[in-house]
Design a protein around this motif. Structure first.
Motif, PDB file in Angstrom:
ATOM      1  N   ILE A  34      20.031  -8.000  -0.794  1.00  0.00           N
ATOM      2  CA  ILE A  34      19.634  -8.897  -1.888  1.00  0.00           C
ATOM      3  C   ILE A  34      18.218  -8.582  -2.359  1.00  0.00           C
ATOM      4  O   ILE A  34      17.952  -8.485  -3.566  1.00  0.00           O
ATOM      5  N   PHE A  35      17.292  -8.404  -1.416  1.00  0.00           N
ATOM      6  CA  PHE A  35      15.904  -8.090  -1.800  1.00  0.00           C
ATOM      7  C   PHE A  35      15.816  -6.741  -2.506  1.00  0.00           C
ATOM      8  O   PHE A  35      15.016  -6.562  -3.432  1.00  0.00           O
ATOM      9  N   THR A  36      16.626  -5.783  -2.116  1.00  0.00           N
ATOM     10  CA  THR A  36      16.618  -4.471  -2.757  1.00  0.00           C
ATOM     11  C   THR A  36      17.149  -4.578  -4.182  1.00  0.00           C
ATOM     12  O   THR A  36      16.578  -3.986  -5.111  1.00  0.00           O
ATOM     13  N   ILE A  37      18.221  -5.311  -4.375  1.00  0.00           N
ATOM     14  CA  ILE A  37      18.772  -5.500  -5.728  1.00  0.00           C
ATOM     15  C   ILE A  37      17.772  -6.253  -6.598  1.00  0.00           C
ATOM     16  O   ILE A  37      17.547  -5.887  -7.757  1.00  0.00           O
ATOM     17  N   MET A  38      17.145  -7.289  -6.034  1.00  0.00           N
ATOM     18  CA  MET A  38      16.125  -8.041  -6.785  1.00  0.00           C
ATOM     19  C   MET A  38      14.958  -7.129  -7.155  1.00  0.00           C
ATOM     20  O   MET A  38      14.418  -7.220  -8.259  1.00  0.00           O
ATOM     21  N   GLY A  39      14.593  -6.234  -6.255  1.00  0.00           N
ATOM     22  CA  GLY A  39      13.511  -5.300  -6.529  1.00  0.00           C
ATOM     23  C   GLY A  39      13.869  -4.329  -7.636  1.00  0.00           C
ATOM     24  O   GLY A  39      13.015  -3.961  -8.459  1.00  0.00           O
ATOM     25  N   ALA A  40      15.120  -3.900  -7.677  1.00  0.00           N
ATOM     26  CA  ALA A  40      15.552  -2.987  -8.742  1.00  0.00           C
ATOM     27  C   ALA A  40      15.544  -3.687 -10.093  1.00  0.00           C
ATOM     28  O   ALA A  40      15.279  -3.059 -11.123  1.00  0.00           O
ATOM     29  N   GLY A  43      11.257  -5.673 -10.071  1.00  0.00           N
ATOM     30  CA  GLY A  43      10.026  -4.952  -9.804  1.00  0.00           C
ATOM     31  C   GLY A  43       9.684  -4.754  -8.338  1.00  0.00           C
ATOM     32  O   GLY A  43      10.387  -5.156  -7.427  1.00  0.00           O
ATOM     33  N   PHE A  44       8.537  -4.124  -8.172  1.00  0.00           N
ATOM     34  CA  PHE A  44       8.040  -3.639  -6.893  1.00  0.00           C
ATOM     35  C   PHE A  44       7.769  -4.752  -5.886  1.00  0.00           C
ATOM     36  O   PHE A  44       7.825  -4.526  -4.686  1.00  0.00           O
ATOM     37  N   VAL A  45       7.479  -5.963  -6.319  1.00  0.00           N
ATOM     38  CA  VAL A  45       7.095  -7.049  -5.434  1.00  0.00           C
ATOM     39  C   VAL A  45       8.205  -7.382  -4.421  1.00  0.00           C
ATOM     40  O   VAL A  45       7.932  -7.873  -3.332  1.00  0.00           O
ATOM     41  N   TRP A  46       9.445  -7.089  -4.734  1.00  0.00           N
ATOM     42  CA  TRP A  46      10.563  -7.369  -3.834  1.00  0.00           C
ATOM     43  C   TRP A  46      10.727  -6.302  -2.762  1.00  0.00           C
ATOM     44  O   TRP A  46      11.520  -6.466  -1.837  1.00  0.00           O
TER      45      TRP A  46
END
Length: 184
Positions: A34-40, A43-46
Motif C-alpha cells: 500500500i505504501f509503495t502504491i501510494m508513493g507511486a 510522491g517520494f514521502v511514502w
C-alpha cells in the motif's frame, strides 16, 4: 567417576512459526504494498513508511524464527535458544537441568505422567514450566518432570521438548526406569 560421564548427545529443533505471526507478516507486507502504491501516485514521502515497514517485517520474521539446541553432557541437560536474523543470530542459555533429579519422562498425554503432574502442582513451591518444543503436531512432544538445581533449587520443573530417539536413549541410560511410553 559416574557411569554416565561419557554420555554426550546434541540435537537442534526449529520451532514452527505460529499462524498469528504469519498473519502479522502478511499484514506488514500488505502495508508495504500500500505504501509503495501510494508513493507511486503521491510522491517520494511514502517511500519512508514503505521501507520502514519492509525492514520492520524482515526483522520481525528474524525474531520469530527460533531454534533450540539441546545438549546432554553426562547428567547435565542444557538448552540454548537461538533467534534473530540469519546474519546476526543471538544465542541465549535458556535452561540448565540436572537429570539425576529426573522423576519421569514420557510422551505428552501419557498416563504415566498423571502422578508426576499432580505432585508437581501440589508442591509447596510454584512449578516452573519450560516449553522448548518445536510446536509441531507431527512430532512427538516429551515431558520431563524433575527438581530444580541452582537458582531453581528444590522447585518442581516441567520441561516440554522434542527429543530424537538418540537423545531419548541417552536420557534413558542416565535415568533407567524413569522413561516410559516410547514403545522401546
Amino acid at each position: 567417576m559416574t557411569a554416565y560421564e561419557d554420555i554426550f548427545c546434541t540435537q537442534s529443533v526449529d520451532r514452527k512459526i505460529p499462524g498469528h505471526v504469519r498473519v502479522i507478516q502478511w499484514m506488514l507486507y500488505t502495508a508495504v504494498l500500500i505504501f509503495t502504491i501510494m508513493g507511486a501516485m503521491q510522491g517520494f514521502v511514502w517511500l519512508l513508511p514503505a521501507l520502514g515497514t519492509l525492514f520492520g517485517s524482515w526483522y520481525y520474521m528474524g525474531a520469530a524464527r527460533v531454534t533450540y539446541d539441546y545438549k546432554l553432557e553426562g547428567a547435565r541437560f542444557t538448552v540454548t535458544r537461538i533467534s534473530g536474523l540469519q546474519s546476526k543470530r543471538k544465542s541465549v542459555p535458556f535452561g540448565n537441568f540436572d537429570l539425576t533429579t529426573l522423576r519421569i519422562m514420557a510422551p505428552e498425554g501419557s498416563p504415566a505422567l498423571e502422578q508426576a503432574e499432580a505432585d508437581s502442582l501440589a508442591a509447596g513451591q510454584k512449578r516452573i514450566v519450560y516449553d522448548v518444543s518445536a510446536h509441531d503436531p507431527d512430532s512427538i512432544c516429551s515431558v520431563m518432570y524433575l527438581t530444580g538445581v541452582g537458582e531453581e533449587e528444590g522447585r518442581p520443573l516441567k520441561v516440554l521438548f522434542q527429543p530424537n530417539p538418540e537423545m531419548r536413549d541417552c536420557i534413558g541410560r542416565i535415568a533407567p526406569g524413569r522413561t516410559a511410553g516410547y514403545g522401546e
